[in-house]
Scaffold this motif. Structure first.
Motif, PDB file in Angstrom:
ATOM      1  N   ASN A   1      41.873  42.430  48.264  1.00  0.00           N
ATOM      2  CA  ASN A   1      42.003  43.878  48.487  1.00  0.00           C
ATOM      3  C   ASN A   1      40.664  44.608  48.424  1.00  0.00           C
TER       4      ASN A   1
ATOM      5  N   ALA B   1      36.713  38.281  43.842  1.00  0.00           N
ATOM      6  CA  ALA B   1      37.806  37.353  44.137  1.00  0.00           C
ATOM      7  C   ALA B   1      38.939  38.055  44.888  1.00  0.00           C
ATOM      8  N   SER B   2      38.851  39.375  45.015  1.00  0.00           N
ATOM      9  CA  SER B   2      39.997  40.136  45.517  1.00  0.00           C
ATOM     10  C   SER B   2      40.096  40.179  47.039  1.00  0.00           C
TER      11      SER B   2
ATOM     12  N   ARG C   1      44.736  35.561  42.719  1.00  0.00           N
ATOM     13  CA  ARG C   1      46.105  36.085  42.610  1.00  0.00           C
ATOM     14  C   ARG C   1      47.107  35.001  42.213  1.00  0.00           C
TER      15      ARG C   1
HETATM   16  C1  BG6 Z   1      39.726  39.836  40.749  1.00  0.00           C
HETATM   17  C2  BG6 Z   1      40.509  40.428  39.593  1.00  0.00           C
HETATM   18  O1  BG6 Z   1      38.652  40.659  41.063  1.00  0.00           O
HETATM   19  O2  BG6 Z   1      40.565  39.706  41.903  1.00  0.00           O
HETATM   20  C3  BG6 Z   1      41.750  39.597  39.332  1.00  0.00           C
HETATM   21  O3  BG6 Z   1      39.697  40.457  38.439  1.00  0.00           O
HETATM   22  C4  BG6 Z   1      42.580  39.473  40.605  1.00  0.00           C
HETATM   23  O4  BG6 Z   1      42.497  40.212  38.305  1.00  0.00           O
HETATM   24  C5  BG6 Z   1      41.715  38.876  41.721  1.00  0.00           C
HETATM   25  O5  BG6 Z   1      43.713  38.635  40.397  1.00  0.00           O
HETATM   26  C6  BG6 Z   1      42.464  38.776  43.049  1.00  0.00           C
HETATM   27  O6  BG6 Z   1      42.766  40.074  43.465  1.00  0.00           O
HETATM   28  P1  BG6 Z   1      43.749  40.447  44.660  1.00  0.00           P
HETATM   29  O7  BG6 Z   1      43.463  41.913  44.890  1.00  0.00           O
HETATM   30  O8  BG6 Z   1      43.333  39.601  45.836  1.00  0.00           O
HETATM   31  O9  BG6 Z   1      45.122  40.160  44.208  1.00  0.00           O
END
Ligand code: BG6
Ligand code: MG
Length: 222
Positions: free
Chosen positions: A119, A116-117, A49
């Protein structure tokens, strides 16, 4: 030969959340007074992020913002993004994904999520995908973002598998690089021009047969 394991990226591989990330970043760019194109957005895929925000600010020619202000901007983008994913349903799982995950279950192939998210837990909950994974490594677990291989090495460790037995599925150039740096084979999912470093590239999961894919991968070098 020892059995293989599969590690999946989430955004853009299993679900089409890349479009929501883009909409939220584009909205942020608009509030800062510049346009953010899909081409620019390609550089954000797979990137953390805060690193994404840095790229966005670079595109807009905005330099030297204090850390606190940057955190506020990233938070703003995330609030918009979460509003989108809070409305997600299982219908947003990409075509062929469920069938492929069922094939892996039937073949007793261990699977991990390598995203990497931060969320990821919410997306897995909204789509009902969590039950398909033996291990979940996401932005809340890792300390170094792709292209660092940490996320996939942790996935392999959680599955008790050596890197050489893991196959990563990725839609982002940074993710392909992370997989290769981890010493894993990588199936690029999407555009071959953007994912040319991957061991092989498939357009998506529709009509993908695990046994056939496995046979092709065994003959290919990382
Ligand atoms: C990755 C995405 O899976 O997660 C990116 O491809 C994103 O675009 C990254 O920035 C972080 O995500 P989040 O949901 O923690 O903001
Ligand atoms: Mg992705």
């Amino acid at each position: 030969m020892k059995s293989l394991c599969c590690i999946f990226d989430l955004d853009g591989v299993l679900v089409d959340t890349a479009k929501y990330h883009y909409l939220a970043w584009k909205r942020l760019a608009a509030t800062l007074g510049f346009d953010f194109s899909e081409q620019h957005n390609e550089r954000l895929k797979g990137v953390s992020r805060m690193a994404s925000l840095d790229i966005l600010l670079e595109v807009g020619g905005i330099k030297g913002l204090p850390e606190e202000e940057k955190r506020d901007l990233a938070e703003k983008k995330n609030t918009w993004y979460v509003a989108y994913i809070n409305r997600m349903t299982p219908s947003e799982i990409l075509p062929g994904v469920l069938d492929f995950l069922h094939q892996l279950k039937a073949a007793h192939v261990k699977t991990a999520l390598g995203s990497a998210s931060r969320n990821a837990p919410l997306i897995l909950k909204r789509t009902g995908l969590a039950c398909f994974f033996d291990a979940i490594i996401d932005g809340n677990t890792i300390t170094r973002a792709k292209p660092d291989p940490e996320v996939f090495l942790l996935g392999a460790q959680a599955l008790d598998a050596s890197a050489g037995r893991c196959i990563v599925f990725e839609d982002a150039a940074a993710g392909v690089e992370a997989a290769l740096r981890a010493g894993m084979k990588c199936v690029g999912v999407g555009n071959p021009n953007l994912l040319h470093k991957a061991t092989m590239v498939v357009p998506g999961f529709e009509n993908l047969i695990w046994e056939e894919l496995k046979s092709s991968l065994i003959t290919l070098k990382n």
